[in-house]
Enzyme design. Structure first.
Site, PDB file in Angstrom:
ATOM      1  CB  ALA A   5      -7.822 -63.607  -4.256  1.00 43.33           C
ATOM      2  CG  ASP A  10       0.979 -76.393  -8.906  1.00 44.80           C
ATOM      3  OD1 ASP A  10      -0.194 -76.512  -9.322  1.00 44.80           O
ATOM      4  OD2 ASP A  10       1.720 -75.454  -9.236  1.00 44.80           O
ATOM      5  CE  LYS A  65     -13.203 -35.948  -6.885  1.00 49.61           C
ATOM      6  NZ  LYS A  65     -14.217 -34.887  -6.815  1.00 49.61           N
ATOM      7  CG  HIS A  84      -1.978   0.984   1.254  1.00 49.46           C
ATOM      8  ND1 HIS A  84      -2.938   1.039   2.238  1.00 49.46           N
ATOM      9  CD2 HIS A  84      -2.275   2.005   0.395  1.00 49.46           C
ATOM     10  CE1 HIS A  84      -3.774   2.031   2.001  1.00 49.46           C
ATOM     11  NE2 HIS A  84      -3.382   2.632   0.879  1.00 49.46           N
ATOM     12  N   GLY A 117      -7.446 -73.920  -3.867  1.00 46.29           N
ATOM     13  CA  GLY A 117      -7.064 -73.716  -5.258  1.00 46.29           C
ATOM     14  C   GLY A 117      -7.254 -75.013  -6.009  1.00 46.29           C
TER      15      GLY A 117
END
Length: 808
Positions: free
Chosen positions: A748, A642, A228, A38, A677
């Site tokens: 899963a 397996d 965001k 100012h 599995g």
């Protein structure tokens, strides 16, 4: 007396361009601060802090200094209106404070104690988040001021933002933080932004890239995290013929965003297409709506550059596009109408935590090496602090209160099954909202409900409308029925078409918190196993149910988790080191690794630890063969049987029996576990006397011996070429640091099978290795665990000699 009476009494508003003094309501999650250079009777800097509807003000005679040893005199002056925070110009010479005013700095401030108490006691401690002033500062009141002078000292705190030179801060920055003008240019009323000649064609609108909503930001390297914003998406085109500003759907809103056209036309380029978000200078979406109606200043936060000077950049990596954007925006004033969207420091979890603490909406994480796709993409991931989404208005409930046009709006969204009911919103409306919405609801009225399916009793007596209006709504959570709780209206969205509004991602991400086993589990309604319809809440409840039994085999073992935060059909990943934000019941143990470095591995000791892992999106739990108190001495040996593709479960069961018989010949008892599995684990409980090398040597020698005895049926080699038509006897689970699926862990895979130890007799009766599920656990837990029925055995010299004899 009104707080702004002194301000108003000193000024003639028919002469001065300063704003009239009116107290303001809180606008935004953080209070603002501003510093105005100012040039009045003497040059000084006005330092102002927003508080209780006004700007508390001090005149700092020499300007602020970031040198903590420098104490600057700050004379308290009259409170100013919040609107003064955007004032830049010249006050007539004969008016109070006559002279040129520059907006020198602005941002948010954070008080570190009670402000009223600090003002009364004469010490105000705070942090600043400005373009030029940052970090900790303090205002300290002085005693013995002359007359009615209220003298304070403005002092910089010693922190990372402190400087060493008394006047470096004011000498470095000579231009306005919003317009980039000097004091002389402001005094001469030089335009803030002057149009330049753009020599290339105006780029056309193109479809924008949209982010995929996730519960948490992505982990790892290769991501850039940004703020965001809570506004309108905008594609800004600059070129021959001027400027065009488009919404996300391609609507030309150059008139509505007109305040940005001048600054955009001044961009130093031949042509450009910039992606960003338009927001209000202060506040969120509601404040943006008000700013658009009033013609108030707007801000575009730019975060991508799709076209520059005739070159299409959409095929380039984000890092290259960002570099081009920074080159174009680099010299613009940091608080001007066109700004670079800031890139947040730290990893995604840290960035989100910082944003939420600051009161922000959330973050968007972007792959640095990804091109610009122009569609919804998993290269852009958004994670929210505030639950807010768009919904379509499908009806309204009448109100019995005088002057209120309706009690609530009935909301929906368009999903695969049609227009779905999403609940009600009954708060957040002001008088203007009621008036405007009442007209629209009358225009869109219809006789029948637009929603698909049966509606709840709360909609009884409602009036229906054609679903065209899109409302922005804040809410606390989604219920398990997919409806919002505690909705608050934020405004109408005119940039989005109703038929494009879906709330599926929000409903799946935000479908409520629930306490399970004493642990707060979020987003319990998120679907984790789509084929079985099982949710995150179901997974957590499974681990709460089996926790006591499962801990017998998992407690104190280094643990690896297979996390699927968005369900098994989305990205899943293994994690063995606890990340930021993990529950405290998931503990850590330092373990020395092969390269000599030490890392902290996870382990659990309580049901809360197992459930807490499910809260973090864990589905599978894999464990070491040793416990943390004796990490170098395993207490179990595992053979993973397996089968190659095409081999049935009968071949696996036959192999398990032959492994059992071979182990018995070596003096060792074993227990089978169907893995959930396609195979079986044969587990040998061990006394903790042998070290890893001996356990590994025994397991390898045993597997090789069995493969040599039956070379057409078995292999002890991982090579796929040598496994064709055979069963792989995997002995590698017995190395230090190797893990195997834990007993009672989910898998899963479609169907959500559970790994379950069984007896040898029971194995013979089973017809598949993935036949146990969550619903079977109550029955399993009522029985003794077969793993607990076999005593641990030593793997000493006698066992090694027996192996040699058996191998022959």
């Amino acid at each position: 007396m009104n707080k702004l009476d002194r301000y108003n009494d000193k000024r003639d508003f028919d002469t001065t361009p300063e704003p009239r003094g009116e107290a303001a309501l809180a606008g935004g999650s953080q209070a603002s601060f501003v510093v105005q250079k100012h040039d009045a009777s003497s040059l000084h800097f006005d330092f102002r802090l927003e508080w209780d509807g006004v700007l508390l003000s001090w005149a700092v005679t020499k300007g602020p200094s970031d040198d903590p040893s420098e104490k600057r005199l700050a004379v308290r002056t009259e409170d100013h209106p919040v609107a003064y925070g955007s004032f830049e110009g010249t006050i007539p010479e004969d008016e109070y404070g006559g002279g040129t005013v520059m907006l020198w700095d602005s941002g948010a401030w954070e008080p570190l104690h009670d402000v009223a108490k600090g003002l009364k006691e004469g010490k105000l401690h705070f942090r600043l988040h400005g373009a030029r002033m940052e970090g900790g500062w303090v205002l300290v009141k002085m005693g013995g001021g002359k007359g009615d002078r209220d003298n304070w000292l403005l002092i910089k705190e010693r922190d990372d933002f402190a400087g060493r030179s008394a006047d470096a801060l004011v000498n470095k920055y000579k231009r306005s933080v919003t317009t980039g003008r000097t004091m002389r240019e402001i005094a001469a009323d030089t335009p803030a932004f002057e149009a330049v000649t753009h020599k290339k064609a105006l780029p056309r609108f193109r479809k924008v890239e949209l982010a995929t909503l996730k519960d948490e930001p992505p982990e790892g390297e290769g991501w850039q995290h940004e703020v965001k914003f809570d506004g309108y998406r905008c594609l800004m085109a600059v070129g021959k013929g001027g400027v065009r500003l488009y919404t996300r759907n391609g609507k030309d809103w150059s008139d509505r965003f007109g305040a940005l056209c001048g600054p955009a036309d001044a961009l130093p380029c031949d042509a450009a297409l910039i992606d960003g978000e338009v927001v209000a200078e202060r506040g969120g979406f509601s404040e943006l709506q008000a700013a658009l109606k009033a013609g108030d200043p707007l801000v575009l936060h730019a975060f991508d550059c799709l076209h520059l000077d005739g070159d299409d950049l959409t095929g380039k990596h984000l890092s290259e596009r960002r570099e081009a954007l920074e080159g174009l925006f680099g010299d613009l004033p940091p608080r001007g109408p066109l700004r670079l969207s800031p890139v947040l420091e730290g990893d995604g979890a840290e960035a989100l935590a910082a944003m939420c603490k600051a009161g922000g909406e959330g973050i968007v994480s972007k792959k640095i090496d990804a091109p610009y796709s122009g569609k919804r993409s998993k290269a852009w991931i958004k994670a929210k602090c505030i639950q807010e989404a768009e919904f379509v208005v499908g009806g309204w409930s009448p109100s019995d209160k005088k002057g209120r046009a309706f009690s609530s709006l009935l909301l929906g969204s368009y999903e695969d099954e049609g227009f779905v009911y999403r609940g009600r919103v009954g708060t957040g409306f002001d008088d203007e909202d009621f008036e405007a919405l009442a007209k629209e609801l009358k225009r869109l009225g219809r006789k029948t409900a637009p929603f698909e399916g049966d509606l709840p009793s709360e909609t009884k007596g409602s009036q229906w409308v054609t679903p065209e209006l899109v409302a922005q709504v804040e809410y606390t959570e989604f219920t398990s029925e997919g409806r919002i709780r505690h909705g608050a209206y934020k405004g109408l969205r005119e940039d989005k078409e109703a038929e494009n509004v879906s709330a599926k991602a929000e409903a799946e991400t935000d479908s409520g918190d629930e306490e399970i086993g004493g642990v707060r589990v979020s987003s319990t309604g998120r679907v984790m196993f789509p084929d079985a319809g099982l949710t995150k809440g179901d997974v957590a409840r499974h681990y709460a149910r089996v926790a006591e039994r499962m801990l017998e085999h998992v407690e104190d073992r280094p643990l690896s988790l297979l996390r699927c935060p968005d369900g098994i059909e989305e990205e899943c990943f293994f994690q063995k080191h606890a990340g930021k934000g993990f529950p405290e019941d998931i503990r850590t143990v330092p373990i020395k690794e092969k390269d000599g470095d030490t890392a902290d591995y996870m382990y659990v000791t309580t049901p809360a630890g197992l459930i807490g892992a499910a809260q973090m999106g864990a589905v599978e739990y894999h464990v070491w063969g040793a416990r943390r108190d004796k990490l170098e001495r395993p207490d179990r040996m595992v053979f993973d049987l397996d089968p190659d593709e095409g081999l049935g479960f009968d071949a696996v069961k036959r192999a398990a029996v032959e492994v059992r018989e071979g182990l018995e010949a070596c003096g060792l008892q074993s227990v089978p576990m169907v893995t959930g599995g396609k195979g079986v684990h044969v587990i040998v409980p061990l006394r903790r006397i042998a070290e890893w090398d001996r356990v590994k040597d025994f397991a390898k020698g045993f597997a090789q011996a069995l493969a040599e005895k039956e070379p057409k049926r078995y292999t002890a080699t991982m090579s796929k070429e040598k496994r064709k038509g055979k069963l792989f006897i995997d002995w590698l689970r017995n190395e230090r640091g190797a893990t195997a699926i834990a007993p009672y862990s989910l898998r899963a895979r479609p169907g959500a099978a559970v790994a379950v130890p069984v007896s040898w007799d029971e194995l013979e009766e089973l017809d598949r290795p993935d036949g146990f599920h969550m619903g079977d656990m109550e029955d399993r837990l009522s029985r003794t665990c077969p793993l607990g029925e076999v005593d641990a055995q030593g793997l000493g010299k006698g066992a090694m000699e027996a192996l040699e004899d058996w191998a022959g």
